[in-house]
Motif scaffolding. Structure first.
Motif, PDB file in Angstrom:
ATOM      1  N   PHE A  98       3.444  11.417   2.734  1.00 19.35           N
ATOM      2  CA  PHE A  98       4.021  10.171   2.480  1.00 19.35           C
ATOM      3  C   PHE A  98       3.481   9.590   4.252  1.00 19.35           C
ATOM      4  O   PHE A  98       3.258  10.347   4.934  1.00 19.35           O
ATOM      5  CB  PHE A  98       5.651  10.336   2.640  1.00 19.35           C
ATOM      6  CG  PHE A  98       6.269  10.869   1.418  1.00 19.35           C
ATOM      7  CD1 PHE A  98       6.705  10.239   0.815  1.00 19.35           C
ATOM      8  CD2 PHE A  98       6.721  12.252   1.615  1.00 19.35           C
ATOM      9  CE1 PHE A  98       7.077  10.486  -0.481  1.00 19.35           C
ATOM     10  CE2 PHE A  98       6.941  12.610   0.158  1.00 19.35           C
ATOM     11  CZ  PHE A  98       7.298  11.596  -0.429  1.00 19.35           C
ATOM     12  N   GLY A  99       3.170   8.452   4.643  1.00 21.12           N
ATOM     13  CA  GLY A  99       3.355   7.331   5.488  1.00 21.12           C
ATOM     14  C   GLY A  99       1.666   7.534   5.864  1.00 21.12           C
ATOM     15  O   GLY A  99       1.383   7.132   6.423  1.00 21.12           O
ATOM     16  N   PHE A 100       0.929   8.038   4.822  1.00 23.72           N
ATOM     17  CA  PHE A 100      -0.425   7.999   5.421  1.00 23.72           C
ATOM     18  C   PHE A 100      -1.431   6.658   5.258  1.00 23.72           C
ATOM     19  O   PHE A 100      -2.193   5.994   5.669  1.00 23.72           O
ATOM     20  CB  PHE A 100      -1.604   8.395   4.460  1.00 23.72           C
ATOM     21  CG  PHE A 100      -1.482   8.413   2.957  1.00 23.72           C
ATOM     22  CD1 PHE A 100      -2.081   7.540   2.860  1.00 23.72           C
ATOM     23  CD2 PHE A 100      -0.106   9.311   1.440  1.00 23.72           C
ATOM     24  CE1 PHE A 100      -2.388   7.315   1.112  1.00 23.72           C
ATOM     25  CE2 PHE A 100      -0.334   8.604   0.505  1.00 23.72           C
ATOM     26  CZ  PHE A 100      -1.117   7.928   0.072  1.00 23.72           C
ATOM     27  N   ASP A 114       1.769   0.964   7.762  1.00 23.33           N
ATOM     28  CA  ASP A 114       0.468  -0.478   8.871  1.00 23.33           C
ATOM     29  C   ASP A 114      -0.386  -1.082   7.831  1.00 23.33           C
ATOM     30  O   ASP A 114      -1.805  -1.106   8.443  1.00 23.33           O
ATOM     31  CB  ASP A 114       0.647  -0.089  10.328  1.00 23.33           C
ATOM     32  CG  ASP A 114       2.485   0.217  10.968  1.00 23.33           C
ATOM     33  OD1 ASP A 114       2.450  -0.110  10.467  1.00 23.33           O
ATOM     34  OD2 ASP A 114       1.685   0.665  11.520  1.00 23.33           O
ATOM     35  N   THR A 115      -0.645  -0.613   6.719  1.00 21.23           N
ATOM     36  CA  THR A 115      -1.956  -1.273   6.311  1.00 21.23           C
ATOM     37  C   THR A 115      -1.593  -2.733   5.179  1.00 21.23           C
ATOM     38  O   THR A 115      -3.093  -2.747   4.651  1.00 21.23           O
ATOM     39  CB  THR A 115      -2.346   0.235   5.089  1.00 21.23           C
ATOM     40  OG1 THR A 115      -1.752   0.003   4.349  1.00 21.23           O
ATOM     41  CG2 THR A 115      -2.889   0.953   6.110  1.00 21.23           C
ATOM     42  N   GLY A 116      -0.372  -2.574   4.967  1.00 22.96           N
ATOM     43  CA  GLY A 116      -0.373  -4.040   3.819  1.00 22.96           C
ATOM     44  C   GLY A 116       0.387  -5.016   4.464  1.00 22.96           C
ATOM     45  O   GLY A 116       0.667  -4.555   5.791  1.00 22.96           O
ATOM     46  N   THR A 117      -0.117  -6.220   3.322  1.00 25.12           N
ATOM     47  CA  THR A 117       0.606  -7.191   4.272  1.00 25.12           C
ATOM     48  C   THR A 117       1.400  -7.733   3.356  1.00 25.12           C
ATOM     49  O   THR A 117       1.500  -7.947   1.828  1.00 25.12           O
ATOM     50  CB  THR A 117      -0.295  -8.540   4.923  1.00 25.12           C
ATOM     51  OG1 THR A 117      -0.953  -8.595   3.257  1.00 25.12           O
ATOM     52  CG2 THR A 117      -1.128  -8.174   5.490  1.00 25.12           C
ATOM     53  N   ILE A 118       2.716  -8.714   4.342  1.00 27.00           N
ATOM     54  CA  ILE A 118       3.418  -9.338   2.920  1.00 27.00           C
ATOM     55  C   ILE A 118       2.888 -10.864   2.353  1.00 27.00           C
ATOM     56  O   ILE A 118       2.990 -11.784   3.521  1.00 27.00           O
ATOM     57  CB  ILE A 118       5.432  -9.881   3.616  1.00 27.00           C
ATOM     58  CG1 ILE A 118       5.239  -7.650   3.769  1.00 27.00           C
ATOM     59  CG2 ILE A 118       5.629  -9.828   2.103  1.00 27.00           C
ATOM     60  CD1 ILE A 118       7.271  -7.256   4.197  1.00 27.00           C
TER      61      ILE A 118
END
Length: 77
Positions: A50-52, A55-59
């Motif tokens: 989990f958590g890898f 902070d890599t996606g955007t809304i």
């Protein structure tokens, strides 16, 4: 394992020579321990479950309406 012939040779050596042999054995053990405790190469490491992707996606937007009409939903009937 030390064979009996090597043990007899060690018994006939001086104290200084025995100490030197013991120090050499201890040094070899330290080297073995230090090489075995080094971290594995990056290719051998497994990523966390989990958590890898933190902070890599955007809304891009918000869901404002369902893609199908309510009549197509079996659960609402």
């Amino acid at each position: 394992m030390i064979d009996s012939e090597a043990l007899k040779k060690l018994q006939n050596t001086s104290i200084e020579e025995r100490i030197f042999i013991i120090e050499m054995i201890l040094q070899s053990l330290r080297n073995d321990v230090s090489t075995s405790s080094q971290p594995a190469p990056a290719a051998d490491l497994q990523r966390p479950a989990f958590g890898f992707m933190k902070d890599t996606g955007t809304i891009l937007g918000d869901v404002i309406a369902p893609i199908l009409p309510e009549t197509a939903w079996d659960v609402l009937q």
